[in-house]
Enzyme design. Structure first.
Site, PDB file in Angstrom:
ATOM      1  N   ASN A 172      -6.237  -0.087  11.163  1.00  0.00           N
ATOM      2  CA  ASN A 172      -7.460   0.706  11.108  1.00  0.00           C
ATOM      3  C   ASN A 172      -7.921   0.923   9.669  1.00  0.00           C
ATOM      4  OD1 ASN A 172      -8.570   3.845  10.984  1.00  0.00           O
ATOM      5  ND2 ASN A 172      -9.412   2.666  12.678  1.00  0.00           N
ATOM      6  N   SER A 180       0.867  -1.176   0.000  1.00  0.00           N
ATOM      7  CA  SER A 180       0.000   0.000   0.000  1.00  0.00           C
ATOM      8  C   SER A 180       0.902   1.224   0.000  1.00  0.00           C
ATOM      9  CB  SER A 180      -0.905  -0.010   1.235  1.00  0.00           C
ATOM     10  OG  SER A 180      -1.566   1.223   1.370  1.00  0.00           O
ATOM     11  N   GLY A 221       1.123  -1.307  12.111  1.00  0.00           N
ATOM     12  CA  GLY A 221       0.683  -0.794  13.400  1.00  0.00           C
ATOM     13  C   GLY A 221      -0.808  -0.523  13.415  1.00  0.00           C
ATOM     14  N   ASP A 222      -1.261   0.101  14.492  1.00  0.00           N
ATOM     15  CA  ASP A 222      -2.698   0.323  14.664  1.00  0.00           C
ATOM     16  C   ASP A 222      -3.304   1.144  13.528  1.00  0.00           C
ATOM     17  OD1 ASP A 222      -2.942  -1.153  16.965  1.00  0.00           O
ATOM     18  OD2 ASP A 222      -2.566   0.528  18.308  1.00  0.00           O
ATOM     19  N   GLY A 223      -2.553   2.118  12.995  1.00  0.00           N
ATOM     20  CA  GLY A 223      -3.074   2.950  11.914  1.00  0.00           C
ATOM     21  C   GLY A 223      -3.314   2.151  10.645  1.00  0.00           C
ATOM     22  N   GLU A 275      -5.311   7.477  15.220  1.00  0.00           N
ATOM     23  CA  GLU A 275      -5.373   8.354  14.053  1.00  0.00           C
ATOM     24  C   GLU A 275      -6.291   9.540  14.360  1.00  0.00           C
ATOM     25  OE1 GLU A 275      -3.613   7.593  11.044  1.00  0.00           O
ATOM     26  OE2 GLU A 275      -2.732   6.162  12.452  1.00  0.00           O
TER      27      GLU A 275
END
Length: 305
Positions: free
Chosen positions: A79, A44, A74-76, A281
């Site tokens: 998400n 991406s 990671g979390d971003g 975010e």
């Protein structure tokens, strides 16, 4: 071993948080390719790309046989995949491989913090069904917050110390972040209204935030409820104690400075307008409408031994 899946897609960002992303990809594909007949590795390049790929997968334009998704990041990054899957109604299981500073939800799934170990766990992991938070037209797995938690996220983006990432030090560290912004709030949770002045409001789906567990034994991302916490201005001195405690403690025993309200539908307005942190975010501002979507997403889960 027998392949569990026909075609898996592994998403990753170049800036995933791993020091050497190409080496990391190589380390996880050994295990993942053992459970997938066909494994596609998808970079991406730009924010939003993963959501576009989810649209292509739904339309069968990406491939006709995709039956599992993996995400290294990671979390971003996680998400973004959650938003892609929810927006385009992809009924596919997801395997999360930690690759960033924090992966709070992987703790809930009993997934190892090391990406290579996590990929090996995918071989025997089982699919679990979890609730998702909807915030206006966005989605999140773990939490929605405003106030001090946003100040912290902005500090992290600036390369400063992550106070929520080291919650064991928060009692002393927060004193260096003096005069956090006070704001007025109007909150509706399942048709009950609350109002006042605060420095932080947090609505949690998962039990881990910033690497530490919220000390509530009944907090679960599979119960069809969100847990909202309103922190008063005196509560900083006790945050340190709260997050050092074991998760078996009684919330009512530790503080009257933090109000805990479970619920399913939440509306929040503030004065002044406040930025909103969604799983790390910062992408929205108040006012916001929040609701829990029960049993919305399938995630590979490691059995808790």
């Amino acid at each position: 071993m027998e392949n569990k899946y026909t075609h898996g897609v592994l998403f990753y960002h170049e800036h995933s948080g791993l020091k050497n992303i190409n080496q990391g990809i190589g380390e996880v594909t050994t295990a993942l390719s053992s459970i997938c007949k066909h494994l596609s590795i998808q970079l991406s390049e730009n924010e939003g790309d993963i959501i576009k790929y989810c649209q292509e997968i739904k339309a069968k334009d990406y491939a006709k046989d995709v039956d599992i998704l993996f995400i290294l990041g990671g979390d971003g990054t996680v998400n973004e995949l959650i938003n892609g899957v929810m927006t385009h109604d992809l009924q596919l299981p997801i395997g999360i491989l930690p690759g960033g500073t924090f992966n709070d939800f992987t703790k809930t799934l009993n997934i190892a913090p090391n990406h290579k170990q996590a990929s090996e766990q995918m071989i025997s992991a089982q699919v679990g069904t979890y609730d998702v938070i909807k915030i206006n037209n966005q989605y999140a797995l773990n939490f929605v917050g405003l106030g001090l938690i946003v100040q912290n996220a902005e500090n992290v983006q600036d390369g400063s110390k992550d106070i929520f990432g080291k919650l064991s030090y928060i009692g002393s560290t927060v004193k260096t972040l003096l005069n956090p912004t006070q704001f007025n709030y109007q909150l509706s949770i399942d048709d009950k209204t609350y109002s006042g002045e605060t420095t932080m409001i947090l609505s949690a789906n998962g039990p881990f935030i910033g690497g530490s567990r919220i000390p509530l034994t009944d907090l679960s991302p599979q119960d069809g409820e969100l847990n909202t916490f309103i922190f008063n201005e005196q509560s900083f001195s006790i945050l340190n104690d709260i997050f050092k405690k074991r998760d078996s403690m009684n919330w009512n025993e530790i503080t009257q400075g933090i109000e805990h309200i479970p619920g399913k539908k939440i509306s929040l307005t503030t004065d002044p307008t406040m930025k909103v942190d969604i799983d790390g975010e910062i992408s929205l501002e108040t006012p916001i409408d929040i609701e829990v979507i029960p049993n919305a997403i399938q995630l590979l889960t490691v059995n808790d031994l």
